[in-house]
Scaffold this motif. Structure first.
Motif, PDB file in Angstrom:
ATOM      1  N   UNK A  13     -29.559  15.622  18.886  1.00 55.22           N
ATOM      2  CA  UNK A  13     -29.359  16.923  19.517  1.00 55.22           C
ATOM      3  C   UNK A  13     -29.767  16.894  20.987  1.00 55.22           C
ATOM      4  N   UNK A  14     -30.820  16.130  21.316  1.00 54.95           N
ATOM      5  CA  UNK A  14     -31.249  16.040  22.713  1.00 54.95           C
ATOM      6  C   UNK A  14     -30.127  15.506  23.594  1.00 54.95           C
ATOM      7  N   UNK A  15     -29.300  14.626  23.048  1.00 61.51           N
ATOM      8  CA  UNK A  15     -28.169  14.066  23.806  1.00 61.51           C
ATOM      9  C   UNK A  15     -26.987  15.029  23.791  1.00 61.51           C
ATOM     10  N   UNK A  16     -26.594  15.471  22.624  1.00 62.78           N
ATOM     11  CA  UNK A  16     -25.363  16.259  22.503  1.00 62.78           C
ATOM     12  C   UNK A  16     -25.511  17.687  23.036  1.00 62.78           C
ATOM     13  N   UNK A  17     -26.700  18.244  22.939  1.00 67.78           N
ATOM     14  CA  UNK A  17     -26.898  19.647  23.327  1.00 67.78           C
ATOM     15  C   UNK A  17     -27.699  19.780  24.615  1.00 67.78           C
ATOM     16  N   UNK A  18     -27.789  18.714  25.382  1.00 74.56           N
ATOM     17  CA  UNK A  18     -28.560  18.771  26.635  1.00 74.56           C
ATOM     18  C   UNK A  18     -27.888  19.738  27.616  1.00 74.56           C
ATOM     19  N   UNK A  19     -28.665  20.352  28.508  1.00 76.00           N
ATOM     20  CA  UNK A  19     -28.079  21.259  29.505  1.00 76.00           C
ATOM     21  C   UNK A  19     -27.045  20.535  30.373  1.00 76.00           C
ATOM     22  N   UNK A  20     -26.044  21.251  30.763  1.00 73.35           N
ATOM     23  CA  UNK A  20     -24.995  20.660  31.603  1.00 73.35           C
ATOM     24  C   UNK A  20     -25.614  20.083  32.876  1.00 73.35           C
ATOM     25  N   UNK A  21     -25.201  18.870  33.186  1.00 76.55           N
ATOM     26  CA  UNK A  21     -25.698  18.203  34.382  1.00 76.55           C
ATOM     27  C   UNK A  21     -26.952  17.385  34.164  1.00 76.55           C
ATOM     28  N   UNK A  22     -27.566  17.465  32.992  1.00 80.89           N
ATOM     29  CA  UNK A  22     -28.773  16.688  32.706  1.00 80.89           C
ATOM     30  C   UNK A  22     -28.381  15.290  32.251  1.00 80.89           C
ATOM     31  N   UNK A  23     -28.858  14.249  32.899  1.00 85.17           N
ATOM     32  CA  UNK A  23     -28.527  12.891  32.458  1.00 85.17           C
ATOM     33  C   UNK A  23     -29.043  12.625  31.043  1.00 85.17           C
ATOM     34  N   UNK A  24     -28.340  11.762  30.329  1.00 87.23           N
ATOM     35  CA  UNK A  24     -28.698  11.455  28.942  1.00 87.23           C
ATOM     36  C   UNK A  24     -30.123  10.930  28.835  1.00 87.23           C
ATOM     37  N   UNK A  25     -30.467   9.966  29.678  1.00 88.13           N
ATOM     38  CA  UNK A  25     -31.790   9.369  29.572  1.00 88.13           C
ATOM     39  C   UNK A  25     -32.894  10.357  29.925  1.00 88.13           C
ATOM     40  N   UNK A  26     -32.623  11.257  30.828  1.00 87.32           N
ATOM     41  CA  UNK A  26     -33.620  12.287  31.156  1.00 87.32           C
ATOM     42  C   UNK A  26     -33.870  13.189  29.953  1.00 87.32           C
ATOM     43  N   UNK A  27     -32.795  13.553  29.255  1.00 93.42           N
ATOM     44  CA  UNK A  27     -32.941  14.410  28.077  1.00 93.42           C
ATOM     45  C   UNK A  27     -33.712  13.701  26.966  1.00 93.42           C
ATOM     46  N   UNK A  28     -33.415  12.428  26.734  1.00 91.73           N
ATOM     47  CA  UNK A  28     -34.148  11.664  25.725  1.00 91.73           C
ATOM     48  C   UNK A  28     -35.614  11.506  26.107  1.00 91.73           C
ATOM     49  N   UNK A  29     -35.846  11.208  27.375  1.00 85.68           N
ATOM     50  CA  UNK A  29     -37.211  11.046  27.875  1.00 85.68           C
ATOM     51  C   UNK A  29     -38.024  12.314  27.613  1.00 85.68           C
ATOM     52  N   UNK A  30     -37.470  13.448  27.941  1.00 84.76           N
ATOM     53  CA  UNK A  30     -38.191  14.703  27.794  1.00 84.76           C
ATOM     54  C   UNK A  30     -38.462  15.015  26.322  1.00 84.76           C
TER      55      UNK A  30
END
Length: 404
Positions: A76-93
């Motif tokens: 979900x962190x990858x698929x539902x991340x806010x628009x413009x947020x890089x994938x790795x940033x979302x996973x990191x957070x």
């Protein structure tokens, strides 16, 4: 009315499942995993054996009750991340928030220690995470560029992210920051900006004295055992062949077999010595060409080994296929590579001129040693080696743009 009944039934099932999981963990932490039986857990949770197995099909699964939530959360962190947020940033957070919530909890620290100290749980955990990494890898692949090697690069990113999911003590930020810096920007290659640390090249040593009769006989015995095991396993399957039959086929006693292969049945498939492989990996780092990065030096060493060799015989390919499709052999193969991690980390640290406690050297060592296992998920092992080395050198997803 039906909806109320179903809701009550589901809540009761959830309470029962939680009671079983809590009882199991308490017993395992108190007495050790091997010393507790499933019957002990059922009695402590006040359920029948059949009731326990409805919720948990194996003893190992009792330990990992919450991990579906980890998989779902990461995907979900990858698929539902806010628009413009890089994938790795979302996973990191996501991982940072999870680690903060777990930090300082003594039961979680004890749980992680239990897994580390119990080989059966360690193997189960690896297989579980590898199943979960497929779902996360697919989410990452869909979010990244459509380029050659995108699927295996996504699998590698998924594996390396999941490796950080079990942080449970201290301040997790330093480890996660270093891990995701390596994934996003690649290895900074400080070794290319400092003079060689080793001694100047010497004259080639004199040829070693040929092995004596005793050494040759030991090598022949070891080879005959390995050959017998490989032939029997590939003909009939790993699970259908016993150690005594292998010993009989090789013309040795079971005691002699275990003298040569003390690690047990799985080790019979692997003729090499793990110490020799660790020394060769360290040598690849220490004796690389001046303009060669450490990841590239390790890549070139691996390229001549195992599934990465450019040409294999039909018999060798059957053995590689056996390892790929047999979980116990895959687990052993992974351990045979990762046993080199401490020595390789030290060599990388020294060659790159990094502090002794540097995190990045350990992360690079760990990640490179995962490549043989990751390559088993593809039909082209050499491409996997190339793609994942590029990922570790240049970061994701930029490394894929280099091959587009």
């Amino acid at each position: 009315m039906t909806e109320v009944t179903v809701g009550r039934r589901e809540r009761k099932k959830a309470r029962t499942r939680q009671a079983i999981a809590d009882a199991a963990l308490e017993l395992f932490l108190e007495r050790g995993f091997e010393q507790v039986t499933v019957k002990d857990v059922a009695e402590a949770a006040d359920v029948s054996m059949s009731g326990l197995f409805k919720h948990f099909p194996t003893k190992e699964s009792l330990v990992f009750d919450e991990d579906d939530d980890v998989r779902d959360g990461l995907v979900s962190a990858v698929r539902d991340r806010p628009e413009g947020t890089p994938v790795l940033e979302a996973l990191h957070e996501w991982l940072l928030n999870r680690a903060r919530n777990r930090a300082g909890d003594p039961r979680i620290e004890a749980f992680v220690g239990l897994i580390a100290a119990t080989p059966a749980l360690g193997d189960y955990s690896r297989r579980m995470w590898q199943r979960y990494e497929e779902d996360l890898a697919e989410a990452i692949r869909q979010a990244g560029p459509d380029a050659p090697g995108a699927a295996i690069a996504a699998r590698a990113v998924s594996r390396f992210a999941l490796d950080r999911a079990e942080l449970s003590h201290g301040d997790p930020r330093a480890e996660l920051d270093a891990a995701f810096a390596l994934l996003s920007r690649g290895w900074p290659a400080p070794e290319l900006h400092r003079p060689p640390s080793g001694p100047p090249a010497e004259e080639p040593p004199a040829p070693a004295r040929p092995p004596g009769l005793r050494e040759r006989k030991k090598a022949q015995t070891r080879e005959s055992i390995t050959r017998a095991a490989q032939e029997l396993f590939t003909q009939r399957g790993y699970d259908d062949v016993g150690v005594r039959e292998i010993a009989d086929t090789a013309g040795v006693s079971p005691g002699t077999l275990f003298t040569y292969f003390p690690d047990g049945k799985a080790s019979l498939v692997f003729p090499g010595d793990q110490t020799d492989n660790a020394e060769a990996l360290v040598a690849a780092v220490r004796h690389r060409a001046p303009e060669q990065s450490i990841p590239r030096a390790l890549h070139d060493y691996m390229a001549g080994r195992g599934p990465f060799r450019p040409r294999t015989t039909a018999a060798e390919q059957r053995v590689l296929d056996l390892i790929r499709t047999t979980p116990e052999l895959s687990d052993y193969a992974l351990r045979a590579w990762t046993v080199a991690q401490p020595a390789l980390t030290q060599a990388i640290t020294e060659e790159a001129g990094l502090p002794a406690d540097d995190i990045t050297a350990r992360l690079l060592s760990h990640s490179m040693l995962q490549i043989p296992d990751l390559s088993r998920a593809t039909t082209d092992a050499r491409q996997a080696l190339d793609v994942i080395t590029d990922l570790l050198e240049h970061g994701w997803p930029e490394s894929l743009a280099r091959t587009s």
